[in-house]
Design a protein around this motif. Structure first.
Motif, PDB file in Angstrom:
ATOM      1  N   GLY A   1       0.437  -1.482  -0.064  1.00 35.80           N
ATOM      2  CA  GLY A   1       0.203   0.378   0.244  1.00 35.80           C
ATOM      3  C   GLY A   1       0.863   1.307   0.529  1.00 35.80           C
ATOM      4  O   GLY A   1       0.381   2.206   0.866  1.00 35.80           O
ATOM      5  N   LEU A   2       1.979   1.473  -0.789  1.00 33.67           N
ATOM      6  CA  LEU A   2       2.689   2.691  -1.405  1.00 33.67           C
ATOM      7  C   LEU A   2       1.596   3.534  -1.530  1.00 33.67           C
ATOM      8  O   LEU A   2       1.360   4.561  -1.356  1.00 33.67           O
ATOM      9  CB  LEU A   2       4.123   1.923  -1.580  1.00 33.67           C
ATOM     10  N   SER A   3       1.421   3.290  -3.197  1.00 30.64           N
ATOM     11  CA  SER A   3       1.599   4.925  -4.393  1.00 30.64           C
ATOM     12  C   SER A   3       0.254   4.343  -4.525  1.00 30.64           C
ATOM     13  O   SER A   3       0.203   3.212  -5.166  1.00 30.64           O
ATOM     14  CB  SER A   3       2.575   5.215  -4.661  1.00 30.64           C
ATOM     15  N   SER A   4      -0.356   5.351  -5.173  1.00 31.55           N
ATOM     16  CA  SER A   4      -1.665   5.322  -6.144  1.00 31.55           C
ATOM     17  C   SER A   4      -2.086   6.387  -6.871  1.00 31.55           C
ATOM     18  O   SER A   4      -1.729   7.906  -6.164  1.00 31.55           O
ATOM     19  CB  SER A   4      -2.694   4.501  -5.442  1.00 31.55           C
TER      20      SER A   4
ATOM     21  N   LEU B   1      -9.354   9.770  -2.727  1.00 34.18           N
ATOM     22  CA  LEU B   1      -9.100  10.642  -1.350  1.00 34.18           C
ATOM     23  C   LEU B   1      -9.842  10.420   0.186  1.00 34.18           C
ATOM     24  O   LEU B   1      -8.335   9.956   0.782  1.00 34.18           O
ATOM     25  CB  LEU B   1      -8.687  12.066  -1.779  1.00 34.18           C
ATOM     26  N   GLY B   2     -10.452   9.569  -0.155  1.00 30.81           N
ATOM     27  CA  GLY B   2     -11.675  10.226   0.926  1.00 30.81           C
ATOM     28  C   GLY B   2     -11.177   8.705   1.953  1.00 30.81           C
ATOM     29  O   GLY B   2     -10.207   7.559   0.812  1.00 30.81           O
ATOM     30  N   PRO B   3     -11.902   8.040   2.696  1.00 37.05           N
ATOM     31  CA  PRO B   3     -11.772   6.702   3.318  1.00 37.05           C
ATOM     32  C   PRO B   3     -12.279   5.385   3.019  1.00 37.05           C
ATOM     33  O   PRO B   3     -11.884   4.484   2.998  1.00 37.05           O
ATOM     34  CB  PRO B   3     -12.863   7.631   5.379  1.00 37.05           C
ATOM     35  N   HIS B   4     -12.972   5.662   2.171  1.00 41.14           N
ATOM     36  CA  HIS B   4     -13.286   4.273   0.765  1.00 41.14           C
ATOM     37  C   HIS B   4     -12.871   4.437  -0.298  1.00 41.14           C
ATOM     38  O   HIS B   4     -13.112   3.702  -1.288  1.00 41.14           O
ATOM     39  CB  HIS B   4     -15.257   5.077   1.210  1.00 41.14           C
ATOM     40  N   GLY B   5     -11.375   5.457  -0.582  1.00 42.04           N
ATOM     41  CA  GLY B   5     -11.097   5.256  -1.462  1.00 42.04           C
ATOM     42  C   GLY B   5      -9.269   4.734  -1.538  1.00 42.04           C
ATOM     43  O   GLY B   5      -9.636   3.310  -0.740  1.00 42.04           O
ATOM     44  N   SER B   6      -8.163   4.859  -1.595  1.00 41.62           N
ATOM     45  CA  SER B   6      -7.178   4.133  -1.990  1.00 41.62           C
ATOM     46  C   SER B   6      -6.832   4.206  -1.073  1.00 41.62           C
ATOM     47  O   SER B   6      -6.654   5.590  -0.062  1.00 41.62           O
ATOM     48  CB  SER B   6      -5.654   5.252  -2.950  1.00 41.62           C
ATOM     49  N   ASP B   7      -6.348   2.893  -0.691  1.00 44.17           N
ATOM     50  CA  ASP B   7      -5.994   2.558   1.275  1.00 44.17           C
ATOM     51  C   ASP B   7      -3.971   3.285   0.560  1.00 44.17           C
ATOM     52  O   ASP B   7      -3.527   2.028   2.021  1.00 44.17           O
ATOM     53  CB  ASP B   7      -5.998   1.371   1.186  1.00 44.17           C
ATOM     54  N   CYS B   8      -3.584   3.956   0.021  1.00 44.02           N
ATOM     55  CA  CYS B   8      -2.120   3.922  -0.096  1.00 44.02           C
ATOM     56  C   CYS B   8      -1.499   4.770   1.469  1.00 44.02           C
ATOM     57  O   CYS B   8      -2.225   5.729   1.396  1.00 44.02           O
ATOM     58  CB  CYS B   8      -1.630   4.094  -1.141  1.00 44.02           C
ATOM     59  N   GLY B   9      -0.531   4.939   1.177  1.00 44.24           N
ATOM     60  CA  GLY B   9       0.767   6.216   1.781  1.00 44.24           C
ATOM     61  C   GLY B   9       0.117   7.168   1.519  1.00 44.24           C
ATOM     62  O   GLY B   9       0.149   8.699   1.335  1.00 44.24           O
TER      63      GLY B   9
END
Length: 508
Positions: free
Chosen positions: A423-426, A440-448
């Motif tokens: 879960g690094l970049s997206s 960008l939100g809580p149900h979006g990408s899980d990356c840092g």
């Protein structure tokens, strides 16, 4: 030996010779461990030799570093910042030579090599300002005549273990911050890039000597797993920053945790770019090319998965294959080269085996995917059509392999993006605000790292760098990453004559 070649003459300007001691211990150079060769990945010929560290070298270095830490943490933070400023200036003076060395020894193209050194210079500038902003806070106390506040103090020593793909930039993310925070640094560079480790250390050492400071404030070792294990086990090192594979990072974390030390992990990535049906396609295609082919796919932020909306799938794929065909492969030091070799011959072999595994799991190779028959470590960057559920897609093949897959809805794209262990970049390409903010939100990408309309790679130093899940959870470089390199104390001062207790407790 390759060192005698005319194109290697610049190495002398960096203090390098045909045979080099690889440990900077107690302000001096030595090396009583094995002798290894630094190899040019363009032709697999030796550039120069390096004498690595032995365990005795390590122990001597750590004893001196431990003593130096007592002095360095007492130097006022702004004065520590002044030392880092001088390091930045010394790097500027040798930017071109250092960048050329990165390209020569690692294999990335010259603009990327110079850019990597520039990244350390930028980190020095950032750290100089930070040295006057290591602020605590005043916290309202519920008790009369009491003051509560936070204090930040140095940890003492920070261990930094870096990887071959960014052999000096990752040092900068850690060391610049660690030094202004009042910590000494113990650095183990990647075993296959020892000349960069020596050249960088030589620059730092000269600055310390010029300022009459102990050289042991910055201690460096060229070496392999034995030295890395020693750092992980060493109770004198409160924080270990490790960059590398998830497999090795997990072992480092377990070892450090067993002694109640702290770990800062930057591990593997398996990054996706999502292109929506309303995206700026030419912008997206250029971004994918850099993200997937840059550094020959050997960045942790490399784009490894390309998710294309069904309605634009064929069009984007056609354009992408077209630009892939225009990529100039060759010597990374030559002008115009966009794709250099993989770093080692073993990486080339792993790439070939990886392509066989991809085919066995139903992957259809649309472009490239073959090793180049030459003395160097060159491969053709691959574009592969494959199911997102294939086992190989969940892993990180550290080379220029791009998996392409279709989706029909944003939710499906997010689900595919989040379906891998890393879960690094997206990144997503779209013009729609509602899509951007869901991503960008809580149900979006899980990356840092969660980007919009830019590639997955090429992060700026001002933001915190790092990822979630199997990427390790660490954060380096900007934002408030500095807090990891310091010890936080909550302090309460009673300046009255009574002893009121918190929560209104009455104890007699």
């Amino acid at each position: 030996m390759g060192f005698a070649r005319k194109e290697y003459e610049f190495l002398k300007e960096l203090g390098l010779g045909p045979r080099n001691p690889g440990c900077f211990v107690h302000g001096g150079w030595r090396g009583s461990g094995p002798t290894v060769s630094s190899v040019n990945p363009v032709n697999n010929q030796t550039i120069a030799e390096v004498m690595e560290a032995s365990i005795q070298d390590y122990e001597d270095g750590m004893q001196a570093c431990n003593e130096a830490a007592k002095l360095w943490m007492q130097v006022p933070a702004p004065k520590r910042g002044e030392i880092v400023r001088q390091i930045g200036d010394a790097l500027r003076a040798k930017l071109q030579h250092l960048g050329r060395l990165v390209s020569l020894e690692m294999g990335k193209i010259l603009p990327e090599g110079i850019g990597e050194v520039q990244e350390i210079i930028d980190m020095c500038d950032y750290a100089v300002g930070l040295s006057r902003q290591l602020n605590g806070s005043i916290i309202p106390s519920e008790r009369p005549n009491h003051v509560m506040m936070e204090m930040w103090n140095p940890l003492g020593i920070v261990g930094v273990i870096t990887a071959f793909n960014f052999p000096c930039a990752v040092l900068g993310w850690n060391a610049c911050i660690a030094l202004v925070c009042g910590n000494c640094v113990v650095w183990k560079g990647a075993p296959t890039t020892p000349l960069i480790t020596i050249a960088m250390t030589e620059i730092v050492a000269e600055v310390l000597e010029k300022n009459n400071l102990p050289g042991a404030i910055f201690t460096a070792f060229c070496g392999g797993a034995e030295i890395g294990q020693a750092i992980a086990k060493d109770t004198r090192i409160p924080l270990v920053s490790f960059t590398g594979s998830t497999k090795v990072g997990l072992m480092v974390q377990q070892t450090v945790s067993e002694r109640f030390g702290k770990c800062l992990l930057e591990l593997s990535g398996n990054n996706a770019i999502v292109i929506m049906d309303d995206a700026d396609i030419p912008l997206a295609v250029r971004s994918v090319l850099f993200a997937a082919v840059g550094t020959a796919g050997q960045r942790c932020t490399t784009c490894r998965r390309l998710l294309l909306h069904d309605s634009i799938y064929d069009s984007v794929l056609e354009q992408l294959i077209g630009v892939y065909k225009q990529v100039k492969m060759g010597d990374p030091l030559e002008k115009g080269t966009l794709l250099g070799p993989l770093h080692t011959h073993a990486s080339k072999e792993k790439f070939e085996k990886g392509m066989d595994i991809i085919k066995s799991q139903g992957g259809k190779i649309l472009h490239g995917g073959s090793a180049i028959g030459s003395e160097g470590n060159f491969v053709q960057p691959a574009i592969v059509e494959i199911s997102p559920n294939a086992d190989v897609v969940k892993e990180e093949l550290f080379g220029p392999v791009l998996y392409v897959m279709k989706f029909q809805t944003l939710n499906e794209a997010i689900e595919i993006n989040n379906s891998v262990p890393q879960g690094l970049s997206s990144s997503i390409f779209t013009r729609k605000p509602e899509v951007i903010f869901k991503w960008l939100g809580p149900h979006g990408s899980d990356c840092g790292i969660v980007n919009v309309n830019i590639p997955t790679n090429g992060a700026e130093i001002g933001g915190a760098f790092g990822g979630e899940k199997a990427t390790g959870g660490g954060r380096e470089a900007g934002s408030d990453s500095w807090k990891q390199y310091m010890r936080r104390s909550t302090c309460t001062i009673n300046y009255g004559s009574e002893l009121p207790l918190a929560q209104g407790i009455n104890f007699g």
